[in-house]
Scaffold this active site. Structure first.
Site, PDB file in Angstrom:
ATOM      1  N   ARG A 103      85.640   2.416  69.806  1.00  0.00           N
ATOM      2  CA  ARG A 103      86.523   1.821  70.806  1.00  0.00           C
ATOM      3  C   ARG A 103      87.890   1.591  70.178  1.00  0.00           C
ATOM      4  O   ARG A 103      87.993   1.190  69.006  1.00  0.00           O
ATOM      5  CB  ARG A 103      85.963   0.476  71.305  1.00  0.00           C
ATOM      6  CG  ARG A 103      84.797   0.603  72.279  1.00  0.00           C
ATOM      7  CD  ARG A 103      85.194   1.228  73.618  1.00  0.00           C
ATOM      8  NE  ARG A 103      84.101   1.333  74.566  1.00  0.00           N
ATOM      9  CZ  ARG A 103      83.325   2.403  74.732  1.00  0.00           C
ATOM     10  NH1 ARG A 103      83.509   3.486  74.008  1.00  0.00           N
ATOM     11  NH2 ARG A 103      82.366   2.406  75.641  1.00  0.00           N
ATOM     12  N   HIS A 133      88.599  10.892  74.423  1.00  0.00           N
ATOM     13  CA  HIS A 133      87.328  10.198  74.703  1.00  0.00           C
ATOM     14  C   HIS A 133      86.230  11.206  75.106  1.00  0.00           C
ATOM     15  O   HIS A 133      85.620  11.091  76.168  1.00  0.00           O
ATOM     16  CB  HIS A 133      87.507   9.121  75.790  1.00  0.00           C
ATOM     17  CG  HIS A 133      86.456   8.048  75.711  1.00  0.00           C
ATOM     18  ND1 HIS A 133      86.709   6.726  75.952  1.00  0.00           N
ATOM     19  CD2 HIS A 133      85.130   8.111  75.422  1.00  0.00           C
ATOM     20  CE1 HIS A 133      85.611   6.025  75.812  1.00  0.00           C
ATOM     21  NE2 HIS A 133      84.625   6.851  75.492  1.00  0.00           N
TER      22      HIS A 133
HETATM   23  P1  NAP Z   1      74.564   0.006  68.499  1.00  0.00           P
HETATM   24  O1  NAP Z   1      73.290   0.753  68.343  1.00  0.00           O
HETATM   25  O2  NAP Z   1      74.562  -1.260  69.272  1.00  0.00           O
HETATM   26  O3  NAP Z   1      75.143  -0.245  67.045  1.00  0.00           O
HETATM   27  C1  NAP Z   1      76.219  -1.069  66.790  1.00  0.00           C
HETATM   28  C2  NAP Z   1      76.321  -1.310  65.295  1.00  0.00           C
HETATM   29  O4  NAP Z   1      77.483  -2.102  65.042  1.00  0.00           O
HETATM   30  C3  NAP Z   1      75.125  -2.088  64.731  1.00  0.00           C
HETATM   31  O5  NAP Z   1      74.774  -1.587  63.472  1.00  0.00           O
HETATM   32  C4  NAP Z   1      75.665  -3.510  64.606  1.00  0.00           C
HETATM   33  O6  NAP Z   1      75.062  -4.290  63.586  1.00  0.00           O
HETATM   34  C5  NAP Z   1      77.106  -3.212  64.218  1.00  0.00           C
HETATM   35  N1  NAP Z   1      77.958  -4.373  64.493  1.00  0.00           N
HETATM   36  C6  NAP Z   1      78.238  -4.961  65.679  1.00  0.00           C
HETATM   37  N2  NAP Z   1      79.048  -6.019  65.504  1.00  0.00           N
HETATM   38  C7  NAP Z   1      79.273  -6.102  64.179  1.00  0.00           C
HETATM   39  C8  NAP Z   1      80.025  -6.993  63.373  1.00  0.00           C
HETATM   40  N3  NAP Z   1      80.708  -8.025  63.899  1.00  0.00           N
HETATM   41  N4  NAP Z   1      80.020  -6.793  62.039  1.00  0.00           N
HETATM   42  C9  NAP Z   1      79.334  -5.774  61.494  1.00  0.00           C
HETATM   43  N5  NAP Z   1      78.595  -4.882  62.204  1.00  0.00           N
HETATM   44  C10 NAP Z   1      78.577  -5.055  63.529  1.00  0.00           C
HETATM   45  O7  NAP Z   1      75.679   0.939  69.177  1.00  0.00           O
HETATM   46  P2  NAP Z   1      75.764   2.531  69.168  1.00  0.00           P
HETATM   47  O8  NAP Z   1      74.875   3.108  70.189  1.00  0.00           O
HETATM   48  O9  NAP Z   1      75.631   3.015  67.771  1.00  0.00           O
HETATM   49  O10 NAP Z   1      77.258   2.741  69.705  1.00  0.00           O
HETATM   50  C11 NAP Z   1      78.374   2.159  69.067  1.00  0.00           C
HETATM   51  C12 NAP Z   1      79.603   2.261  69.961  1.00  0.00           C
HETATM   52  O11 NAP Z   1      80.027   3.601  70.068  1.00  0.00           O
HETATM   53  C13 NAP Z   1      79.384   1.858  71.410  1.00  0.00           C
HETATM   54  O12 NAP Z   1      79.436   0.450  71.556  1.00  0.00           O
HETATM   55  C14 NAP Z   1      80.527   2.547  72.116  1.00  0.00           C
HETATM   56  O13 NAP Z   1      81.633   1.684  72.151  1.00  0.00           O
HETATM   57  C15 NAP Z   1      80.849   3.742  71.215  1.00  0.00           C
HETATM   58  N6  NAP Z   1      80.583   5.047  71.859  1.00  0.00           N
HETATM   59  C16 NAP Z   1      81.615   5.918  72.019  1.00  0.00           C
HETATM   60  C17 NAP Z   1      81.383   7.167  72.573  1.00  0.00           C
HETATM   61  C18 NAP Z   1      82.495   8.156  72.730  1.00  0.00           C
HETATM   62  O14 NAP Z   1      82.325   9.183  73.366  1.00  0.00           O
HETATM   63  N7  NAP Z   1      83.636   7.934  72.151  1.00  0.00           N
HETATM   64  C19 NAP Z   1      80.097   7.531  72.979  1.00  0.00           C
HETATM   65  C20 NAP Z   1      79.075   6.598  72.794  1.00  0.00           C
HETATM   66  C21 NAP Z   1      79.319   5.367  72.219  1.00  0.00           C
HETATM   67  P3  NAP Z   1      73.501  -4.708  63.667  1.00  0.00           P
HETATM   68  O15 NAP Z   1      72.743  -3.396  63.526  1.00  0.00           O
HETATM   69  O16 NAP Z   1      73.318  -5.594  62.519  1.00  0.00           O
HETATM   70  O17 NAP Z   1      73.305  -5.333  64.999  1.00  0.00           O
HETATM   71  C1  GLV Z   2      81.207   6.128  75.797  1.00  0.00           C
HETATM   72  O1  GLV Z   2      82.252   5.801  75.334  1.00  0.00           O
HETATM   73  C2  GLV Z   2      80.034   5.296  75.807  1.00  0.00           C
HETATM   74  O2  GLV Z   2      80.150   4.122  75.444  1.00  0.00           O
HETATM   75  O3  GLV Z   2      78.951   5.782  76.205  1.00  0.00           O
END
Ligand code: NAP
Ligand code: GLV
Length: 313
Positions: free
Chosen positions: A228, A276
């Protein structure tokens, strides 16, 4: 009994979601009625399938929801709706995981191999001295070791990179140095020749990468952000690129999207912008996740991939 489902994702994707939801729920013996677009009787809807690219931007008319199922992994927008008064599940989609892994591996390799420098070579400029070190000598840091960060870490380990992850809570990923908490951030940044940001947007992660933290990266480091835009302070990133501290950035997400044409990122020679598109949710696989969560709701089982509103992700 008929379960009332309203699809409020991108309208263009409804023809692909519809057969997956209809067939999937029927196979579970669940009778469902489906709506899309503007809901006639929003107070009757039980399952709202939501995406920021869809028509719903206010949950207040949906007073009797059992679940909001996001089609996006990131739920930063919908979580801020004060009318959200039911569980919220985020999307964990195998195809999206694959897509993000490819995006991260591709851009890590691009920075590692110095591809952009060769692409910019003038005719006759024979850059034979620009050999990359072996991947084992290239340190990649990943902020966020959740679903997407962990998949990327595993892929980068297979390519031979020296990988460190950072998360809120402790993790254990084979062949990866896993750090966590406030204390682990500086060590992770200092060990990141290439930094990948895979954090959700929360009050804690807003502007996490500002002048002080970006300065902890080694000189010559590159930054890849497909999570993000709010996680990086734009001005600080530009300052670190302009001073030569950072060698480049690949950015997929921005504070304002589409990124306005006058934003200085567009004209910066060391920034690659992707609009994005790092990874998208695929209806054929994501639809099955939606079906499974509705099945769980109907049979009184716990939902998958619930968001913790306190944590913000
Ligand atoms: P997730 O499974 O919820 O993983 C988030 C990670 O961030 C976890 O390891 C969490 O720690 C860590 N985290 C959160 N807050 C933190 C903090 N304050 N300090 C340190 N670590 C922290 O999410 P995900 O599925 O991997 O996705 C991550 C993000 O990618 C999404 O929220 C979205 O914004 C983005 N995204 C972008 C696209 C795109 O096309 N650009 C597509 C999909 C997703 P813990 O494991 O300890 O909880
Ligand atoms: C895309 O940015 C998602 O959060 O799935």
């Amino acid at each position: 009994m008929t379960v009332r489902v309203h699809y409020a994702g991108n309208p263009a994707d409804w023809p692909r979601y519809r057969p997956v939801l209809e067939t999937g729920l029927r196979e579970h013996g669940i009778n469902a009625s489906f709506g899309t677009g503007d809901a006639d009787r929003p107070e009757d809807i039980e399952y709202l399938v939501y995406a920021p690219s869809g028509p719903v931007n206010d949950l207040s008319p949906f007073r009797n929801l059992v679940l909001v199922q996001s089609l996006w992994a990131g739920v930063d927008g919908i979580l801020r709706d004060p009318a959200l008064n039911c569980p919220l599940a985020r999307m964990v989609d195998p195809s999206m995981i694959q897509g993000m892994t490819e995006y991260i591996a591709g851009h890590v390799l691009r920075h590692h191999l110095g591809t952009d420098r060769f692409a910019k070579a003038r005719p006759g400029e024979w850059l034979s001295g620009l050999l990359p070190p072996p991947a084992s000598k290239r340190r990649v840091g990943i902020l966020g070791a959740g679903v997407l960060g962990t998949a990327a870490a595993n892929a980068l380990v297979k390519l031979g990179f020296d990988v460190t992850t950072w998360s809120r809570t402790p993790k254990s990923i084979p062949h990866v140095r896993c750090l966590h908490g406030e204390a682990g951030l500086a060590d992770t940044l200092q060990a990141s020749d290439i930094l990948v940001i895979m954090l959700p947007q929360t009050p804690e992660t807003d502007n996490l990468l500002e002048l002080r933290t970006l300065s902890m990266l080694p000189v010559g480091a590159a930054v890849i952000n497909p999570s993000r835009g709010w996680v990086i302070d734009d001005d600080a990133l530009l300052e670190k690129l302009n001073s030569g501290h950072l060698s480049g950035a690949t950015l997929d997400v921005f504070r304002v999207e589409p990124l306005p044409a006058r934003h200085p990122f567009w004209s910066h020679p060391d920034i690659l912008i992707t609009p994005h598109v790092a990874s998208e949710t695929h209806p054929e696989s994501a639809g099955k996740v939606v079906v499974e969560n509705i099945r769980r709701g109907v049979s009184g089982e716990p939902f998958l991939h619930l968001v913790d509103p306190e944590r913000g992700y």
